[in-house]
Design a protein around this motif. Structure first.
Motif: not given
Length: 724
Positions: A347-369
């Motif tokens: 879940a969210g395994n690539i979230h922020g992968k393509a950006t430099g800071s990776g400072a992303w918040g307040y997300n809710t991801f539920i489910g496989y991938n």
């Protein structure tokens, strides 16, 4: 007895000593197990002292007395290296000293380090290099210690041995000692503990590997570890199990690390729990983290309040705080995000992968991938809620709601989710047919109607806005009927709803009769009409282009008439009557199919001619006949063709029919031009006989015992059989 010089002559270079030579050599010496007779010793035994010393003269008695003079008092001993010097005053009042070499007591590189004398207690305390110590109370002894021949140290009083201290050599075994202490039973660790023993030292496994396998407990910090936790730490209540767990801990307290390299870099961080190889391996000062799984939170250094459960969950997080990731690889790429919740494997395994800071918040991801995309741009953003297996999300995305599920991951920009929304714009989208269950019956308090615009966006209209109705002249343009139309039940006349197309000459109508409904279409004059008549009493009748369908209490029929010829199928309601097939033509054929399905035919299926023909064909490949033998086993058929027969006339069938069990039938054909014959069957004019068994077929020409059967031109054998 041979002399040494004579014995040496037997063993010069190039000699070959015999058995007698070796025996003479052995007989020239005393074996250690043999007792040497006193008459063989060069000693005057008349000069030895008896046990009661009755034969010692006064001069010798005084000399022996001076040798064994007992001490009267012991002064402060001195230790010079491993040499212990004890000063004492004998009974004759003369100051004397005695040296004892304690180096013989060194065992496994443990040596005597120091000796202290307590005059008030008359006790010598000896300390060894490993920190251990033992005490000797000199008040019980009347003479000084003496070093024995075997390296032990004895303390005796008036001929009675009090203490004998042994060394256990670096080589050899304690069990080799002849005078070791005895113990009844198994002296295992439990026995040692039961006797009230313990240790203040660590237990180290494989000392050659350093402290990697150390079991230790700190009475200062109450920390426990099995590995190599920093022994100089001051943080309390730590627990480390595994190689390089908490190996750099300083003031951090309440940390638990299970697994090699777990919390390896932790220094001042506190209240952290890491379970799994390399879980939280780089955490230094972060607090209140929980990492469970191999490399979970592996890159986290100063992050606080994170919970990562699953192998590589939260793997790349560095400084992010208050994140929760549950599942294999969940939140893998997020480096500095905060307050995210990712539930599900990847879940969210690539979230922020393509950006430099990776400072992303307040997300809710539920489910496989969940929150995935196959697009190269990846995904990043804040305050998104994504639910579902492979639910798509991508690019720079903020404040979005996505509910979608699919067995495979897809590009986010090519998928419209089942439910989408925007928390900031306060919008909600459905890509679905929407229905409502348990809708209450509206009363006069309901004054609004939900409607959709051209873009399928919901809105509402007041009921007072609806003034359209159906007039007696029909509906107007753009005002279609949207509800039911009911005719009065008392009207016995028919009602026809029809439309005529004068240009094409077509009339289509729906007739509502008191007892039935008819739908038909045809020419304006009523010819060439196709119709369906539905009646409560008579069932269903359909007509169209010489085809007829009837469904009634008489039965079910489908008929086609063409120029008087009839084809059809009829099933009566009488269950005992067969289904009737009609085919009225000169060359009637009945049922047929353009598809061959004989090989798949079941027990009660009709067979096709092609299938029947196949059962009477022959092939060299084994095939199922479709039949069964009396024991229920399936019947196989195979044809063997030989153009070369063994000279003996015996044909081995085992390679062609390896699992043959029962031969049901056989067919043979033999071409034997040397006898000018070709015959079918297993005999010819009582001159030639062919016998078929499970393992072989035998050809025999009567009256020719040594006949060469290899001149037979060909032999064909077809068997029907069952298998083992």
């Amino acid at each position: 007895m041979k002399t040494k010089e004579e014995l040496k002559l037997y063993f010069e270079n190039g000699d070959k000593p015999t058995q007698e030579h070796f025996w003479q050599w052995q007989d020239s010496y005393w074996h250690k197990n043999e007792k040497i007779p006193s008459n063989k010793l060069d000693y005057d035994f008349s000069q030895k002292a008896d046990a009661n010393a009755s034969n010692i003269n006064p001069q010798n008695a005084q000399l022996w007395k001076e040798k064994i003079e007992t001490q009267t008092s012991i002064q402060n001993p001195q230790l010079n290296g491993n040499i212990l010097t004890i000063f004492y005053t004998g009974e004759n009042g003369v100051q004397q000293s005695q040296n004892v070499d304690l180096s013989g007591l060194a065992t496994n590189n443990i040596s005597i380090q120091n000796a202290e004398y307590d005059a008030s207690q008359n006790i010598i305390t000896i300390t060894q290099s490993d920190g251990s110590s033992f005490a000797v109370n000199l008040s019980e002894f009347s003479i000084v210690p003496a070093t024995d021949v075997d390296g032990s140290v004895s303390l005796v009083q008036e001929g009675v041995e009090k203490v004998k201290i042994h060394k256990v050599g670096i080589s050899g075994s304690y069990n080799d000692l002849s005078d070791k202490p005895t113990f009844s039973g198994n002296d295992n660790l439990q026995n040692v503990i039961d006797r009230g023993n313990g240790t203040t030292k660590p237990i180290i496994f494989q000392p050659g590997q350093g402290r990697a396998g150390e079991i230790n407990f700190s009475p200062t910090t109450y920390s426990f570890w099995f590995g190599n936790m920093n022994t100089d730490h001051t943080g309390a209540y730590g627990l480390g199990i595994g190689y390089n767990t908490l190996s750099k801990l300083t003031t951090g307290s309440n940390n638990i690390a299970l697994g090699s390299y777990a919390l390896n870099e932790a220094t001042t961080g506190r209240w952290n729990t890491a379970t799994g190889v390399s879980s939280g391996a780089k955490l230094t000062t972060g607090n209140f983290n929980a990492f469970f799984g191999t490399q979970a939170g592996n890159e986290t250094t100063t992050g606080n309040g994170n919970t990562y459960i699953g192998d590589e969950a939260g793997n790349k997080n560095i400084t992010g705080t208050n994140n929760t990731a549950l599942g294999l690889g969940a939140a893998y790429s997020l480096t500095n995000g905060t307050q995210n919740t990712f539930l599900g494997a990847f879940a969210g395994n690539i979230h922020g992968k393509a950006t430099g800071s990776g400072a992303w918040g307040y997300n809710t991801f539920i489910g496989y991938n969940a929150a995935s995309t196959t697009h190269a741009m990846g995904v990043w953003g804040d305050n998104n809620v994504v639910i579902g297996c492979n639910a798509p999300l991508g690019g720079s995305t903020f404040n979005k709601l996505v509910i979608e599920s699919n067995p495979v991951a897809r590009r986010h920009d090519l998928v419209t989710p089942l439910i989408g929304g925007d928390f900031a714009a306060r919008t909600l989208d459905f890509d679905a047919v929407v229905s409502a269950k348990r809708t209450p019956l509206a009363d006069n308090t309901y004054t609004k109607v939900a409607v959709l615009n051209a873009n399928n966006v919901f809105g509402y209209k007041n009921l007072s806005d609806f003034s359209d109705f159906i007039s007696l002249t029909g509906t107007g343009m753009g005002a279609p009927v949207t509800g039911n139309i009911q005719f009065t039940n008392e009207d016995p006349e028919e009602r026809i709803i029809y439309r005529t197309n004068e240009l094409d000459g077509v009339k289509s109508a729906l007739g509502l009769f008191p007892e039935s409904v008819m739908m038909f279409s045809g020419n304006l004059d009523g010819t060439n009409t196709s119709s369906v008549d539905v009646s409560k009493e008579n069932g269903v009748f359909a007509y169209g282009h010489s085809s007829h369908l009837m469904l009634s209490d008489v039965g079910a029929a489908l008929r086609q008439t063409n120029g008087g010829a009839v084809k059809g199928i009829f099933a009566s309601p009488n269950i005992d009557e067969p289904v009737l097939i009609e085919h009225e033509t000169t060359n009637a054929r009945g049922l047929s199919s353009k598809t061959y399905f004989g090989d798949n035919a079941q027990e009660n299926d009709y067979i096709q001619k092609q299938y029947a023909d196949k059962q009477h064909s022959y092939t060299i490949a084994e095939e199922l006949t479709g039949g069964k033998w009396i024991n229920g086993k399936p019947v196989y058929k195979k044809t063997l063709f030989l153009d070369q027969i063994p000279r003996t006339g015996e044909i081995d069938l085992r390679s062609e029919f390896p699992d043959l069990e029962t031969i049901i039938s056989n067919e043979m054909f033999t071409e034997w031009y040397a006898l000018d014959t070709a015959f079918a069957g297993n005999q010819w004019r009582t001159k030639i006989y062919i016998t078929v068994e499970r393992e072989k077929a035998t050809i025999e020409l009567l009256g020719e015992p040594d006949y060469d059967y290899s001149i037979i031109n060909s032999f064909t054998l077809t068997l029907e059989y069952t298998k083992k």
